[in-house]
Scaffold this active site. Structure first.
Site, mmCIF file in Angstrom:
data_model
loop_
_atom_site.group_PDB
_atom_site.id
_atom_site.type_symbol
_atom_site.label_atom_id
_atom_site.label_comp_id
_atom_site.label_asym_id
_atom_site.label_seq_id
_atom_site.Cartn_x
_atom_site.Cartn_y
_atom_site.Cartn_z
ATOM 1 C CE LYS A 1 -7.177 0.634 3.417
ATOM 2 N NZ LYS A 1 -5.851 1.695 3.830
ATOM 3 C CD GLU B 1 -2.886 0.834 2.025
ATOM 4 O OE1 GLU B 1 -3.730 1.724 2.438
ATOM 5 O OE2 GLU B 1 -2.181 0.365 3.526
ATOM 6 C CB CYS C 1 -4.153 -1.593 4.551
ATOM 7 S SG CYS C 1 -3.088 -1.115 5.793
#
Length: 275
Positions: free
Chosen positions: A117, A40, A162
């Site tokens: 995301k 990321e 993440c």
């Protein structure tokens, strides 16, 4: 299929980060990887959250995307650019929000998948404070792509970034679509990573009977932030196949299609779901 998790300690300069990423991707290719996944924000860990707004790119155009496409083409490698900031169409006037996007490039240099995301990190323990919603707009859709390996096997790969790791329903959805490999490029904080990183990754692998590849930011960054690192590959039985604690590294390991099928045959838990 050999795969590689690229661990970085990204700085505040895009040029410096791309130079380091290029060297690590070349190392992965030299080690025989077919797929290499960057962490990321491989391109920038700025001094403040809003720094990512200054380097945002429109989808399909920009120096970071050009770098990923060129690297994939020159190395003959599938590359996942862990995440980079892409412009939000309805916020272009103000530039106040971006998407935290993970892009997949095939060996021809074509971008074949994009995942934004979905879950935005918020954390406050009185000493560390994070709120991604200040500058990020969340994505809305899971994304799964297929990768045809050199041996003819087609791997089904589910994408995440993440903080998504804490939401098992996303990965269960991928499992229902037949995902063999789950990607989790990350920049976990040292605090939350030390507590939960490996635990969550191994759980996602075991409960979905899938491989999990998790490249991470790992170390003390130029901006003073410390990330947890411990990039890893874990197999569907929860066994670690490779891991690196901190610092730049290429964590390479092999996905075994026969072993994957064996695990799913011996313990057909995915077939026993009732909800």
């Amino acid at each position: 299929m050999k795969v590689a998790a690229i661990q970085m300690v990204s700085a505040t300069s895009v040029a410096v980060n791309l130079e380091r990423a290029a060297a690590l991707l070349a190392q992965a290719a030299a080690e025989g990887a077919e797929l290499a996944v960057l962490p990321e924000y491989f391109c920038l860990l700025g001094r403040k959250d809003t720094d990512k707004l200054q380097i945002q790119e429109a989808f399909g155009s920009g120096p970071i995307q050009d770098f990923l496409a060129r690297s994939a083409r020159e190395l003959g490698l599938w590359i996942v650019g862990g995440s980079l900031p892409l412009t939000v169409a309805d916020a272009r006037a103000s530039g106040s929000r971006v998407r935290n996007s993970s892009l997949v490039f095939d060996p021809s240099g074509a971008c074949v998948a994009r995942y934004d995301k979905i879950h935005l990190f918020r954390f406050d323990n009185g000493q560390e404070r994070f709120d991604e919603s200040r500058v990020l707009e969340p994505g809305t859709e899971p994304v799964l792509f297929e990768l045809p390996a050199r041996d003819g096997r087609r791997w089904r790969i589910g994408m995440s970034v993440c903080y998504d790791l804490r939401f098992p329903e996303l990965y269960r959805r991928y499992a229902a679509q037949g995902a063999d490999l789950l990607l989790v490029p990350s920049a976990f904080t040292h605090t939350t990573g030390q507590a939960h990183w490996e635990l969550l990754l191994r759980a996602r692998a075991v409960e979905n009977l899938a491989y999990v590849l998790a490249p991470a930011q790992g170390g003390l960054h130029e901006n003073g932030r410390r990330t947890w690192g411990h990039s890893l590959l874990v197999d569907p039985w929860g066994t670690l196949l490779g891991q690196q604690a901190e610092g730049e590294a290429v964590v390479s390991a092999t996905l075994d299609a026969e072993r994957l099928a064996q695990y799913r045959s011996q313990l057909p838990a995915l077939e026993h779901r009732v909800l």
